[in-house]
Scaffold this motif. Sequence first.
Motif, PDB file in Angstrom:
ATOM      1  N   ALA A 127     -27.690  -4.023 -16.153  1.00 39.69           N
ATOM      2  CA  ALA A 127     -26.526  -3.473 -16.850  1.00 39.69           C
ATOM      3  C   ALA A 127     -26.141  -4.346 -18.042  1.00 39.69           C
ATOM      4  CB  ALA A 127     -25.346  -3.343 -15.890  1.00 39.69           C
ATOM      5  N   TRP A 128     -26.154  -5.660 -17.843  1.00 39.92           N
ATOM      6  CA  TRP A 128     -25.784  -6.550 -18.936  1.00 39.92           C
ATOM      7  C   TRP A 128     -26.847  -6.578 -20.029  1.00 39.92           C
ATOM      8  CZ3 TRP A 128     -21.232  -7.784 -20.242  1.00 39.92           C
ATOM      9  CH2 TRP A 128     -20.238  -7.941 -19.272  1.00 39.92           C
TER      10      TRP A 128
ATOM     11  N   ILE B 142     -25.825  -3.595 -22.106  1.00 30.98           N
ATOM     12  CA  ILE B 142     -24.600  -3.899 -22.853  1.00 30.98           C
ATOM     13  C   ILE B 142     -24.876  -4.893 -23.978  1.00 30.98           C
ATOM     14  CG2 ILE B 142     -22.312  -4.955 -22.683  1.00 30.98           C
ATOM     15  CD1 ILE B 142     -22.170  -3.849 -19.815  1.00 30.98           C
TER      16      ILE B 142
ATOM     17  N   THR C  80     -26.734  -3.265 -26.833  1.00 30.42           N
ATOM     18  CA  THR C  80     -25.869  -2.370 -27.609  1.00 30.42           C
ATOM     19  C   THR C  80     -24.949  -3.159 -28.531  1.00 30.42           C
ATOM     20  OG1 THR C  80     -25.910  -0.744 -25.820  1.00 30.42           O
ATOM     21  CG2 THR C  80     -24.145  -0.546 -27.441  1.00 30.42           C
ATOM     22  N   LEU C  81     -24.352  -4.231 -28.018  1.00 30.81           N
ATOM     23  CA  LEU C  81     -23.473  -5.052 -28.848  1.00 30.81           C
ATOM     24  C   LEU C  81     -24.250  -5.700 -29.997  1.00 30.81           C
ATOM     25  CD1 LEU C  81     -21.236  -6.757 -26.118  1.00 30.81           C
ATOM     26  CD2 LEU C  81     -20.704  -4.783 -27.551  1.00 30.81           C
TER      27      LEU C  81
ATOM     28  N   THR D 162     -26.231   2.764 -28.566  1.00 30.47           N
ATOM     29  CA  THR D 162     -26.520   2.597 -27.143  1.00 30.47           C
ATOM     30  C   THR D 162     -27.999   2.828 -26.852  1.00 30.47           C
ATOM     31  OG1 THR D 162     -24.289   3.364 -26.604  1.00 30.47           O
ATOM     32  CG2 THR D 162     -25.895   3.344 -24.824  1.00 30.47           C
TER      33      THR D 162
ATOM     34  N   GLY E 263     -24.203  -0.075 -16.740  1.00 30.85           N
ATOM     35  CA  GLY E 263     -23.837  -0.611 -18.054  1.00 30.85           C
ATOM     36  C   GLY E 263     -23.381   0.484 -18.992  1.00 30.85           C
ATOM     37  N   GLY E 264     -24.015   1.671 -18.880  1.00 29.22           N
ATOM     38  CA  GLY E 264     -23.627   2.792 -19.733  1.00 29.22           C
ATOM     39  C   GLY E 264     -22.208   3.254 -19.481  1.00 29.22           C
TER      40      GLY E 264
ATOM     41  N   LEU F  53     -19.671   1.411 -18.497  1.00 27.98           N
ATOM     42  CA  LEU F  53     -18.778   0.448 -19.141  1.00 27.98           C
ATOM     43  C   LEU F  53     -18.752   0.649 -20.653  1.00 27.98           C
ATOM     44  CD1 LEU F  53     -19.694  -2.772 -17.110  1.00 27.98           C
ATOM     45  CD2 LEU F  53     -17.708  -1.289 -16.817  1.00 27.98           C
ATOM     46  N   LEU F  54     -19.911   0.924 -21.225  1.00 27.88           N
ATOM     47  CA  LEU F  54     -19.967   1.179 -22.667  1.00 27.88           C
ATOM     48  C   LEU F  54     -19.239   2.472 -23.031  1.00 27.88           C
ATOM     49  CD1 LEU F  54     -23.686   0.205 -23.380  1.00 27.88           C
ATOM     50  CD2 LEU F  54     -21.653  -1.016 -24.166  1.00 27.88           C
TER      51      LEU F  54
ATOM     52  N   THR G 125     -23.306   9.280 -24.542  1.00 29.51           N
ATOM     53  CA  THR G 125     -23.653   7.863 -24.430  1.00 29.51           C
ATOM     54  C   THR G 125     -24.570   7.612 -23.242  1.00 29.51           C
ATOM     55  OG1 THR G 125     -21.551   7.221 -25.464  1.00 29.51           O
ATOM     56  CG2 THR G 125     -22.694   5.541 -24.170  1.00 29.51           C
TER      57      THR G 125
END
Length: 354
Positions: A9-10, A13, A16-17, A69, A106-107, A109-110, A279
């Motif tokens: 998940a991270w 994320i 994406t960031l 994403t 992770g998606g 949370l995004l 997303t």
Amino acid sequence: MRILDRYLAWAVIGGTLLTLGVLLPLLGVFILADEVDSIGVERYNLFQALLFMLLSLPRYAYLIFPIATLIGALIGLGTLASRSELVAMRAAGMSVSQVVRAAMLGGVLLAVFAVVLGELVAPAAEQRGIELRRQALSGDVAQRTPDGFWAVDKGSYVNIREIRSGTRLSDISIYRIDAAQGTLVATRAEGARYRDGHWILENIARSRVSSAGVEVERIAKAGWDSMLDPGLLKVVVADPNALPVWGLYKYIRFMSVNKQDAGPYEVAFWNKVLHPVLTLSMILIAIPLLLGSSRSTGMGRRIFVGIMVGILYYLVSRTFAYLSLLFGMNPFLAAIAPPLLFISGALLLLRRVG
């Protein structure tokens, strides 16, 4: 497995960031380049152009978020694949469905972050940027509030409760104080139209307040000499994609009651409602693209594939939006069809690699 779930998940994320961190400065340069010609006009300087650019970036971040994403998932999970970590996870008994579940964590949370960005941050920031830019370029004092649009117009105070388009207004109040004669003239018009370079007020009630009393005059139509031309007013008519969901819903109801075409706003409304689904669908697309490629596939190729898929999605979604506007297709179906098509394609690919 919970540790691996968080790890995957991270990775999504973080990728994406990282993608947003690369794309947003580039978009900022393009926005600033568009403002170069306006710098030096009235009170609009480089600092205000930079401020306008910064206030515009949240909206652009929201618009490109699904594509970011997708690219971020390809980068984050692709890094794990290039280091054989995904292979090790599969060898340890982690199934494709578990990889999908971890990436989707992770998606989610995004998606929550994107909703907060698109509903709370971007609309307020962009509206503030538009107001600051317009004030600096025109040199007048104007503000949009919950009670409508206010402006100082040649010594008069103008309140416009509804701007239907750049050339149609409704519920206008104009207040002018004549200090020499000690009178207040309050004019209220039900509507106004812009024709042949002039405003025409309709269904007017004009009150003149003085020490002698109040005189009320009713006029069917009258000209209005104002500096608020359609070009100026268009900047306060927000792009449907820049409005929050609740603002779109209220405006759609208003237009429906007044028997006006709310098609563009309905399409924008459902696109916003389904934005989290989009997303998540982009992450779902990224996984079979990774699992179906070799570990030696370079990062540049993965990014290129992500960009191509993003462009394809944009073309498909625009096609359905135009079908809705031109041929009366249901706006919800026009908004839900592209994500469903891509999710179906991703599931077929997952079956092949699974």
